[in-house]
Write a protein that holds these residues in place. Structure first.
Motif, short mmCIF file in Angstrom:
data_model
loop_
_atom_site.label_atom_id
_atom_site.label_comp_id
_atom_site.label_asym_id
_atom_site.label_seq_id
_atom_site.Cartn_x
_atom_site.Cartn_y
_atom_site.Cartn_z
N UNK A 4 0.87 -1.06 -0.07
CA UNK A 4 -0.11 -0.08 0.06
C UNK A 4 0.91 1.13 -0.15
N UNK A 5 0.13 2.15 -0.60
CA UNK A 5 1.07 3.45 -0.62
C UNK A 5 0.09 4.49 0.13
N UNK A 6 -0.07 4.57 1.54
CA UNK A 6 -1.05 5.40 2.30
C UNK A 6 -0.83 6.88 2.58
N UNK A 7 0.35 7.08 2.15
CA UNK A 7 0.68 8.87 2.18
C UNK A 7 1.69 9.06 1.41
N UNK A 8 2.04 10.46 0.86
CA UNK A 8 2.94 11.00 0.38
C UNK A 8 3.63 11.95 1.06
N UNK A 19 11.82 20.98 -4.22
CA UNK A 19 11.04 19.77 -3.49
C UNK A 19 10.50 18.65 -4.44
N UNK A 20 10.39 17.49 -3.89
CA UNK A 20 9.72 16.59 -4.71
C UNK A 20 8.75 15.58 -3.56
N UNK A 21 8.00 14.86 -4.62
CA UNK A 21 6.97 14.21 -3.74
C UNK A 21 7.79 12.78 -3.65
N UNK A 22 7.57 12.21 -2.49
CA UNK A 22 7.99 10.92 -1.96
C UNK A 22 7.04 9.78 -1.77
N UNK A 23 6.79 8.78 -2.19
CA UNK A 23 5.69 7.95 -2.05
C UNK A 23 6.09 6.73 -0.68
N UNK A 24 5.42 6.63 -0.06
CA UNK A 24 5.71 5.97 1.35
C UNK A 24 5.00 4.35 0.96
N UNK A 68 -1.58 19.44 -8.78
CA UNK A 68 -2.45 19.91 -7.67
C UNK A 68 -2.36 18.62 -6.55
N UNK A 69 -2.83 19.19 -5.44
CA UNK A 69 -3.02 18.37 -4.35
C UNK A 69 -3.97 17.08 -4.89
N UNK A 70 -5.07 17.39 -5.50
CA UNK A 70 -5.79 16.50 -5.99
C UNK A 70 -5.22 15.65 -6.65
N UNK A 71 -4.38 15.96 -7.55
CA UNK A 71 -3.86 15.04 -8.58
C UNK A 71 -2.69 14.23 -8.11
N UNK A 72 -2.13 14.73 -7.04
CA UNK A 72 -1.26 13.97 -6.09
C UNK A 72 -1.78 12.93 -5.63
N UNK A 73 -3.01 12.92 -4.97
CA UNK A 73 -3.41 11.87 -4.29
C UNK A 73 -3.99 11.02 -5.51
N UNK A 74 -4.51 11.52 -6.42
CA UNK A 74 -4.90 10.36 -7.58
C UNK A 74 -3.96 9.51 -7.88
N UNK A 332 -14.29 14.64 13.87
CA UNK A 332 -14.30 15.85 13.00
C UNK A 332 -14.73 15.59 11.50
N UNK A 333 -14.40 14.20 11.30
CA UNK A 333 -14.99 13.47 9.87
C UNK A 333 -14.31 13.62 8.71
N UNK A 334 -13.22 14.69 8.76
CA UNK A 334 -12.49 15.00 7.67
C UNK A 334 -11.05 14.80 7.88
N UNK A 335 -10.40 14.66 6.74
CA UNK A 335 -8.76 14.38 6.98
C UNK A 335 -7.97 15.02 5.77
N UNK A 336 -7.09 15.71 5.43
CA UNK A 336 -6.38 15.68 4.30
C UNK A 336 -5.68 14.70 3.79
N UNK A 337 -5.38 14.23 2.62
CA UNK A 337 -4.76 13.06 2.07
C UNK A 337 -3.44 12.44 2.79
N UNK A 338 -3.65 11.53 3.52
CA UNK A 338 -2.24 10.74 4.18
C UNK A 338 -1.79 11.80 5.42
N UNK A 339 -2.70 12.54 6.07
CA UNK A 339 -2.39 13.26 7.34
C UNK A 339 -3.51 12.91 8.30
N UNK A 340 -3.06 12.92 9.54
CA UNK A 340 -3.84 12.76 10.66
C UNK A 340 -4.92 11.42 10.59
N UNK A 341 -4.42 10.45 10.11
CA UNK A 341 -5.11 9.09 10.08
C UNK A 341 -5.00 8.43 11.32
N UNK A 342 -6.03 7.54 11.77
CA UNK A 342 -5.66 6.39 12.57
C UNK A 342 -5.11 5.25 12.45
#
Length: 455
Positions: A4-8, A19-24, A68-74, A332-342
């Motif tokens: 899985x790649x749960x976050x960037x 800067x560059x995006x790293x996929x975990x 864009x942030x949405x495209x990074x998540x996609x 709170x019900x919302x979370x940005x991609x890859x952040x603050x997950x349980x």
């Protein structure tokens, strides 16, 4: 094996550049490595050259402009599906190109230099085996080194595997996963940064008929014997007082083969037991203890009246199974991609032929759901090998230009202490009454119907 790649992550360039995006990339929920899009694209191109474009899954295309942030998540979601598809493909997932890419990325991410180190590997009875390996040695290298230290013959190495486990406070092991060819055992265990995690050598087959091959050799016999004694002491193998008396008598006589022959007749011999978890069978949120072995999953549960019962599910009656994961959102019900997950919640669900023409889904919720799925798949693979007339006996391949390290002084497998008296609190189990139809014969297309579906 679940990729899985749960976050960037946004990371600075190596020399303070842009800067560059790293996929975990996570394996079974644990960080394995961090990679760039360009590195994964390079892997894809190499696989395409070797196997052809028609074999490979779709790879997310390049973009001319910044994402864009949405495209990074996609793109993250697309790369995750790509890695899962490659790993689950029998040809691509076992290729040296794919596995060596992940090994290099693991070593670079954890920033472990290549050097010789001492690695501790435990036997099932807790005995420690110290082997000298390189930090860059893959799983097969380490397994060969352990076998050499114990003086286990080359043609028996394939009957054993290395497992990553977590040692609990009471000294018992919780199995995390079987170490794979795409990882470096030293890096895998040290990167967890906890003394709880260990590497254990254990037999890797399910059919006790293969015990005959192993017992022909003195070291193989001692390894099986030590593992069996340990499993009985843990309560993994179910014994009555009379059976326990017979086993102890054989142990006192040092009649190891006779001891194992008797143990083979006991319930749950050679099974792997998992931590207590929850299932929806026979009712919702039912506390169970799951064991895997002998081509089945066994669920032990306590029904009203405190009676301990057991339900068994044969892999030959499972139409399919899947592992699913979900991440609860914070309050709170919302979370940005890859952040603050349980914490990730894992479930193993399989569709089972309960009776003629009646299929039912059974779901087990457990942090070890992926390990359970791996056990199911290995049992299926073993059944298919046996059906085709094959054997699991094998010689491990040699590295090109490499040599098998042999220790000057082999380490003997120590005999375990005599069995203690059985725990009076352990109760005999009563079989759950589940109406069974006639088992289907293993058809030629049965394997494809039972492939593990990790989502």
């Amino acid at each position: 094996m679940h990729f899985s790649i749960p976050e960037t992550e946004s990371r600075s360039g190596d020399s303070g550049g842009s800067a560059y995006v790293a996929y975990n990339i996570h394996v079974n929920g644990v960080l394995h490595c961090r990679v760039r899009y360009s590195q994964l694209l390079g892997l894809h191109e190499q696989l395409r050259k070797e196997y052809g474009a028609n074999v490979l899954p779709a790879f997310p295309p390049k973009k001319l402009f910044s994402l864009t942030p949405a495209e990074v998540e996609q793109r993250r979601e697309q790369l995750e599906k790509y890695m899962q598809a490659v790993r689950q493909d029998p040809l691509l997932g076992s290729s040296e190109t794919f596995n060596s890419f992940l090994r290099r990325a693991q070593q670079e991410t954890q920033q472990v230099p290549t050097e010789e180190v001492s690695l501790e590997v435990l036997l099932s009875n807790g005995q420690k085996v110290l082997v000298n390996v390189l930090t860059s040695d893959q799983t097969e290298d380490v397994l060969e080194a352990v076998a050499a230290k114990l003086d286990l013959p080359d043609d028996l190495i394939g009957y054993f595997s290395l497992f990553l486990v977590r040692e609990k406070e009471d000294g018992t092991f919780s199995f995390v996963r079987k170490l794979q060819e795409f990882e470096l055992p030293y890096v895998s265990v040290t990167s967890l940064r906890s003394q709880e995690y260990k590497i254990v050598l254990r037999k890797s087959y399910w059919d006790s008929a293969y015990d005959d091959d192993v017992m022909e050799n003195r070291v193989g016999l001692n390894l099986l014997y030590a593992q069996t004694v340990s499993d009985i002491e843990r309560g993994w193998i179910l014994v009555t007082k009379e059976q326990h008396r017979q086993l102890k008598s054989l142990q006192e006589k040092v009649s190891k083969k006779e001891f194992l022959r008797l143990a083979q007749t006991l319930r749950h011999y050679g099974y792997l037991r998992f931590d207590a978890c929850v299932a929806d069978f026979p009712e919702k949120d039912c506390p169970v203890v799951v064991s895997a072995g002998n081509s089945e999953l066994s669920l032990q549960l306590r029904l009203p009246g405190q009676q301990l019962r057991e339900g068994s599910f044969r892999v030959t009656r499972m139409r399919c199974w899947r592992v699913t994961s979900s991440v609860p959102l914070p309050s709170g019900g919302t979370s940005s991609p890859g952040r603050g997950r349980g914490e990730v919640r894992l479930e193993l669900a399989f569709e089972y032929l309960m009776s003629k023409d009646r299929l039912q889904w059974v779901t087990i919720t457990s942090p070890q759901a992926i390990m359970m799925s791996i056990c199911l798949q290995s049992m299926v693979d073993e059944l298919m090998v046996k059906k085709s007339g094959g054997s699991i006996r094998k010689m491990l391949r040699r590295r090109v230009g490499g040599t098998l390290r042999r220790s000057d002084s082999q380490q003997a497998v120590k005999s375990p202490p005599l069995l203690e008296s059985p725990d009076a609190s352990r109760e005999s189990t009563v079989k759950l009454s589940v109406k069974q139809a006639e088992c289907r014969e293993l058809a030629g297309d049965w394997q494809s119907q039972h492939r593990c579906q990790c989502q």
